[in-house]
Design a protein around this motif. Structure first.
Motif, PDB file in Angstrom:
ATOM      1  N   THR A  32      15.032   5.823   9.213  1.00  0.00           N
ATOM      2  CA  THR A  32      15.666   6.045  10.514  1.00  0.00           C
ATOM      3  C   THR A  32      14.665   6.363  11.613  1.00  0.00           C
ATOM      4  O   THR A  32      14.979   6.254  12.802  1.00  0.00           O
ATOM      5  N   ALA A  33      13.450   6.757  11.246  1.00  0.00           N
ATOM      6  CA  ALA A  33      12.443   7.065  12.263  1.00  0.00           C
ATOM      7  C   ALA A  33      11.983   5.817  13.002  1.00  0.00           C
ATOM      8  O   ALA A  33      11.467   5.904  14.117  1.00  0.00           O
ATOM      9  N   THR A  92      -5.945  -3.555   9.488  1.00  0.00           N
ATOM     10  CA  THR A  92      -5.583  -3.206  10.852  1.00  0.00           C
ATOM     11  C   THR A  92      -4.103  -2.876  10.930  1.00  0.00           C
ATOM     12  O   THR A  92      -3.275  -3.618  10.421  1.00  0.00           O
ATOM     13  N   PRO A  93      -3.707  -1.748  11.544  1.00  0.00           N
ATOM     14  CA  PRO A  93      -2.283  -1.400  11.609  1.00  0.00           C
ATOM     15  C   PRO A  93      -1.466  -2.503  12.249  1.00  0.00           C
ATOM     16  O   PRO A  93      -1.885  -3.134  13.220  1.00  0.00           O
ATOM     17  N   THR A  94      -0.278  -2.732  11.679  1.00  0.00           N
ATOM     18  CA  THR A  94       0.608  -3.767  12.187  1.00  0.00           C
ATOM     19  C   THR A  94       1.096  -3.431  13.584  1.00  0.00           C
ATOM     20  O   THR A  94       1.049  -4.233  14.501  1.00  0.00           O
ATOM     21  N   ASP A  95       1.592  -2.244  13.767  1.00  0.00           N
ATOM     22  CA  ASP A  95       2.152  -1.825  15.050  1.00  0.00           C
ATOM     23  C   ASP A  95       1.964  -0.320  15.142  1.00  0.00           C
ATOM     24  O   ASP A  95       2.417   0.422  14.268  1.00  0.00           O
ATOM     25  N   VAL A 108       3.566   2.710  12.752  1.00  0.00           N
ATOM     26  CA  VAL A 108       2.700   3.569  11.938  1.00  0.00           C
ATOM     27  C   VAL A 108       2.912   5.038  12.302  1.00  0.00           C
ATOM     28  O   VAL A 108       3.008   5.909  11.426  1.00  0.00           O
ATOM     29  N   ALA A 109       2.992   5.323  13.595  1.00  0.00           N
ATOM     30  CA  ALA A 109       3.188   6.707  14.030  1.00  0.00           C
ATOM     31  C   ALA A 109       4.554   7.241  13.601  1.00  0.00           C
ATOM     32  O   ALA A 109       4.676   8.374  13.130  1.00  0.00           O
ATOM     33  N   PRO A 167       0.829  -1.215   0.000  1.00  0.00           N
ATOM     34  CA  PRO A 167       0.000   0.000   0.000  1.00  0.00           C
ATOM     35  C   PRO A 167       0.863   1.264   0.000  1.00  0.00           C
ATOM     36  O   PRO A 167       2.079   1.196   0.149  1.00  0.00           O
ATOM     37  N   GLY A 168       0.200   2.408  -0.145  1.00  0.00           N
ATOM     38  CA  GLY A 168       0.930   3.664  -0.262  1.00  0.00           C
ATOM     39  C   GLY A 168       1.263   4.326   1.054  1.00  0.00           C
ATOM     40  O   GLY A 168       1.971   5.345   1.071  1.00  0.00           O
ATOM     41  N   SER A 169       0.783   3.792   2.190  1.00  0.00           N
ATOM     42  CA  SER A 169       1.110   4.379   3.484  1.00  0.00           C
ATOM     43  C   SER A 169       1.172   3.295   4.537  1.00  0.00           C
ATOM     44  O   SER A 169       0.586   2.212   4.373  1.00  0.00           O
ATOM     45  N   PHE A 170       1.874   3.579   5.630  1.00  0.00           N
ATOM     46  CA  PHE A 170       2.015   2.590   6.694  1.00  0.00           C
ATOM     47  C   PHE A 170       0.700   2.333   7.413  1.00  0.00           C
ATOM     48  O   PHE A 170       0.478   1.257   7.959  1.00  0.00           O
ATOM     49  N   GLY A 171      -0.189   3.315   7.411  1.00  0.00           N
ATOM     50  CA  GLY A 171      -1.470   3.128   8.052  1.00  0.00           C
ATOM     51  C   GLY A 171      -2.335   2.090   7.375  1.00  0.00           C
ATOM     52  O   GLY A 171      -3.256   1.538   7.981  1.00  0.00           O
ATOM     53  N   GLN A 172      -2.037   1.820   6.080  1.00  0.00           N
ATOM     54  CA  GLN A 172      -2.807   0.834   5.331  1.00  0.00           C
ATOM     55  C   GLN A 172      -2.243  -0.584   5.439  1.00  0.00           C
ATOM     56  O   GLN A 172      -2.855  -1.543   4.956  1.00  0.00           O
TER      57      GLN A 172
END
Length: 771
Positions: free
Chosen positions: A432-433, A339-342, A346-347, A326-331
């Protein structure tokens, strides 16, 4: 991500279809391997004399590997029991991890045996093809497609094994795959050490007595060590390297799946399977497009196919990333529902694109393979300045040849290590985040590099097959005219391709070990969370902490000890060969006159006995040193230990491989007529250099690759036990110390026995030693 979250990951119907397609692609690779196998075996086998020599090599290689596998079976049973005893999340995971340890070991042994079996049959076919019209093109094709068979089986079995585990265990697959990767790595390390001792003992003994003392060619049939030398090429370079690259494939997949499930959830569990599946397709393309054009060297043709297949891999992997992720971690989802993985991941990665991160990481790995190919080729190829410099140094004697080769090894290690370090840092810097995502990016770089493994294995097998073909041609005397030049050229090309694949194998080892280093951190975090204790200084990995620095020093020291043990083993075994070949020349003058047949079998038996006797000590060091450090000093020093082993192992492996490769091709350069040609003082000087380099490049250097992965996997496997015995209700400092002391005692005993081991040199009367 906590282990409970990992276990919650399940495969939806669509996900199972994807994994099923990957498994089908793996089976297709095996099918293509069989097609290539039939093509190789359909080629002409040459004269009766060539076939007779080929059968002797086949019998010696098969006898050695059969005895080796019987010996290693004991280790496999012991480790199976120990794995079963380690902590796990339920009996299913515990049983699966131990069973797939056996599967990984069997697959690794199968790849190694296949590489040996086919190479010992392809060598006579390559020698025969060189005698025909269009011999260069035909011989190159047969030798490379022999490697293609092994390459297809390497990627096919590795991918099929991982796919089956994911289908069967879903979220628990990473833990089960630890056993699969450990089995592959352990067998590969033993095969690398044992095969390396065998091949270089025979090679060194043959060179010192035949070429230096008797002044006869390298593969002269009057030399009793020639059959053992040719056998060694197959059990060391073919069987050992094939198993080595297979375990790199398996271990990198293990690390990628462990970290991927934590970073990307379900998609992170499946995408690392998709990337090597693409590699299967490009490997087929790379093998089939490799053909030498008229008046073109074999190396240029091989390199061209490698770069073309690597480029196709890069394009297809980017397409796959943008189609699947997907195009974002929230997806990203842990169960296919979005459902978000972690939440922390995601944050931290808000605003980042998983597709872009995955694409760049994979491309970094592919580009790394290309740069290593060029860099290693430059330092070991006969057309470039470094080898020419070593060749020129032969005019002033063997000492300057050795110094020049050592200098090149040191210098090349710096450049190669910087390139590998840049790749690791570049992949890590993509995220790195989040340390979890950053480590997954490193693992993805490793899977990107693995898309080229099919071609890499083909390049590596090309070397010993060509070497054997030239040896069979020389021993039989049935190849004349242009055929001799063709086989000499292919042998030199094979030396370079072997050096190149060693360089790439080192790069895969570093990427896999770095990713496993991240898996080690993840294992500690999970274990601490599972027993509900707060993380404290006992679990800190700060580099500036003195206990961590102690671990770094010990890790680097183990690499030195391992290398020393391997080279010393070759020294002892080669000494036995030297005195046996001298004895035969002395006791039977008819051998030099050509009227008597040497006792080839005695030399093969000595190599077999000594190599199997010597492989245990380095293997025990690799397994028990992390156990001694982890249980004795704690998880922080063990993390430092792994860092020291990876850093020192990288530099040492490159130094040993490239020094040896440069010495070998400098000898070929002189034998081609430069600096006085064969029989000149310069030639004798390069023979000494090549003899020193043999255990460097074909025993100690390559064995470091599986060494650092075995030690990382052992650390990942024992990490939960160390945590359990350190804190919580099950804490037992006394038991920890007992385990550490037992592990240390095993290492000390193994080294002491190795040092006291008798050799032919010490057992032979002085008057016989001096001849």
């Amino acid at each position: 991500m906590p282990s409970s979250t990992l276990a919650a990951i399940d495969l939806a119907a669509g996900d199972r279809v994807i994994v099923g397609v990957v498994a089908v692609v793996a089976l297709a690779a095996l099918a293509i391997g069989f097609v290539l196998l039939k093509e190789v075996l359909a080629a002409g086998q040459g004269t009766e004399k060539m076939q007779e020599i080929g059968r002797a090599v086949q019998e010696g290689a098969a006898a050695y590997l059969n005895r080796q596998f019987r010996t290693l079976g004991i280790f496999v049973v012991i480790v199976f029991v120990l794995l079963f005893a380690l902590p796990a999340n339920g009996w299913g995971e515990r049983i699966g991890r131990s069973l797939f340890f056996i599967v990984g070991a069997v697959f690794s042994a199968t790849i190694g045996y296949l590489g040996m079996w086919l190479a010992t049959r392809a060598n006579i076919r390559v020698a025969s093809a060189a005698r025909e019209e269009g011999g260069r093109e035909k011989a190159t094709r047969i030798a490379f497609r022999t490697g293609g068979v092994v390459g297809m089986f390497t990627v096919g079995l590795g991918l099929f094994g991982a796919s089956i585990v994911v289908l069967a265990y879903a979220g628990e697959a990473p833990k089960v795959l630890e056993g699969f990767g450990f089995g592959a790595a352990l067998l590969a390390m033993f095969m690398r050490v044992g095969g390396g001792i065998f091949t270089k003992a025979a090679d060194v003994g043959a060179d010192l007595v035949g070429k230096v003392e008797q002044g006869i060619p390298e593969d002269d049939p009057r030399n009793a060590a020639t059959i053992a030398d040719n056998v060694g090429d197959n059990v060391g370079d073919c069987a050992g390297m094939a198993a080595d690259l297979f375990e790199s494939y398996a271990v990198t997949l293990v690390a990628a799946l462990i970290l991927g499930s934590a970073a990307f959830g379900l998609q992170g569990l499946l995408f690392p399977l998709i990337v090597p599946a693409i590699g299967v397709i490009t490997a087929v393309i790379g093998v089939y497009i490799t053909r030498a054009r008229p008046n073109e060297g074999g190396l240029k043709a091989i390199n061209r196919s490698f770069y073309i297949s690597a480029l196709i891999s890069a394009v297809l992997c980017v397409i796959a990333a943008y189609l699947y992720l997907p195009g974002s971690f929230g997806q990203l989802g842990s169960n296919g529902t979005g459902t978000p993985t972690d939440a922390g991941v995601v944050a931290a990665m808000a605003g980042s694109d998983p597709r872009l991160i995955a694409s760049i990481a994979v491309i970094i790995g592919i580009v790394l393979a290309g740069i290593i190919l060029w860099l290693t080729g430059y330092f070991t190829g006969t057309e470039d300045k470094p080898v020419k410099t070593v060749g020129e140094s032969s005019l002033t004697g063997s000492a300057t040849v050795i110094l020049a080769g050592i200098s090149i090894g040191f210098e090349s290690a710096v450049y190669t290590a910087i390139v590998i370090g840049a790749a690791v840092f570049g992949a890590f810097a993509l995220a790195t985040a989040s340390i979890t995502v950053a480590l997954f990016a490193v693992a993805l770089a490793g899977t990107g590099l693995l898309t080229t493994v099919g071609v890499i294995v083909a390049m590596d097998t090309f070397g010993p097959v060509s070497d054997n073909a030239q040896g069979i041609a020389e021993m039989s005397g049935d190849v004349e005219g242009d055929g001799v030049g063709i086989l000499t050229e292919l042998d030199a090309v094979g030396n370079t391709t072997k050096a190149i694949t060693k360089g790439i194998a080192i790069a895969t080892a570093v990427l896999a070990a770095t990713a496993l280093f991240g898996s080690y951190r993840d294992a500690i975090t999970q274990a601490v969370g599972d027993i509900n204790v707060a993380s404290n200084t006992a679990f800190s990995f700060e580099v500036f902490s003195p206990n961590t620095l102690v671990g770094v020093i010990i890790g680097a020291a183990v690499v030195f000890m391992f290398s020393g043990l391997a080279i010393n083993a070759v020294t002892r075994a080669a000494g036995a060969i030297v005195f046996e070949v001298r004895r035969q020349f002395r006791n039977d003058p008819g051998i030099m006159a050509g009227t008597s047949r040497p006792e080839y079998g005695r030399v093969v038996d000595i190599c077999t006995r000594d190599s199997l006797r010597e492989l245990a000590t380095p293997g025990l060091l690799a397994i028990f040193a992390p156990i001694a450090v982890g249980f004795g000093l704690g998880v922080g020093p063990l993390a430092g230990y792994l860092a020291g082993a990876i850093a020192c192992g990288t530099l040492m492996a490159i130094f040993l491989a490239n020094s040896g490769g440069a010495w070998d091709n400098a000898k070929k350069l002189v034998e081609d007529g430069n600096h006085g040609g064969k029989g000149s003082p310069a030639h004798e000087a390069t023979i000494i250099g090549d003899t020193v380099g043999d255990p460097f490049k074909d025993t100690a250097g390559p064995a470091i690759n599986p060494l650092i992965k075995v030690m990382n996997l052992v650390s990942v496997l024992i990490a939960p036990a160390i945590v359990v015995f350190t804190v919580g209700d099950s804490a037992s400092p006394a038991l920890r110390i007992v385990i550490a002391l037992v592990a240390l005692a095993i290492i000390v005993a193994a080294v002491a026995v190795s040092k006291r081991r008798s050799t032919t040199i010490s057992d032979t009367p002085v008057e016989e030693q001096v001849g």
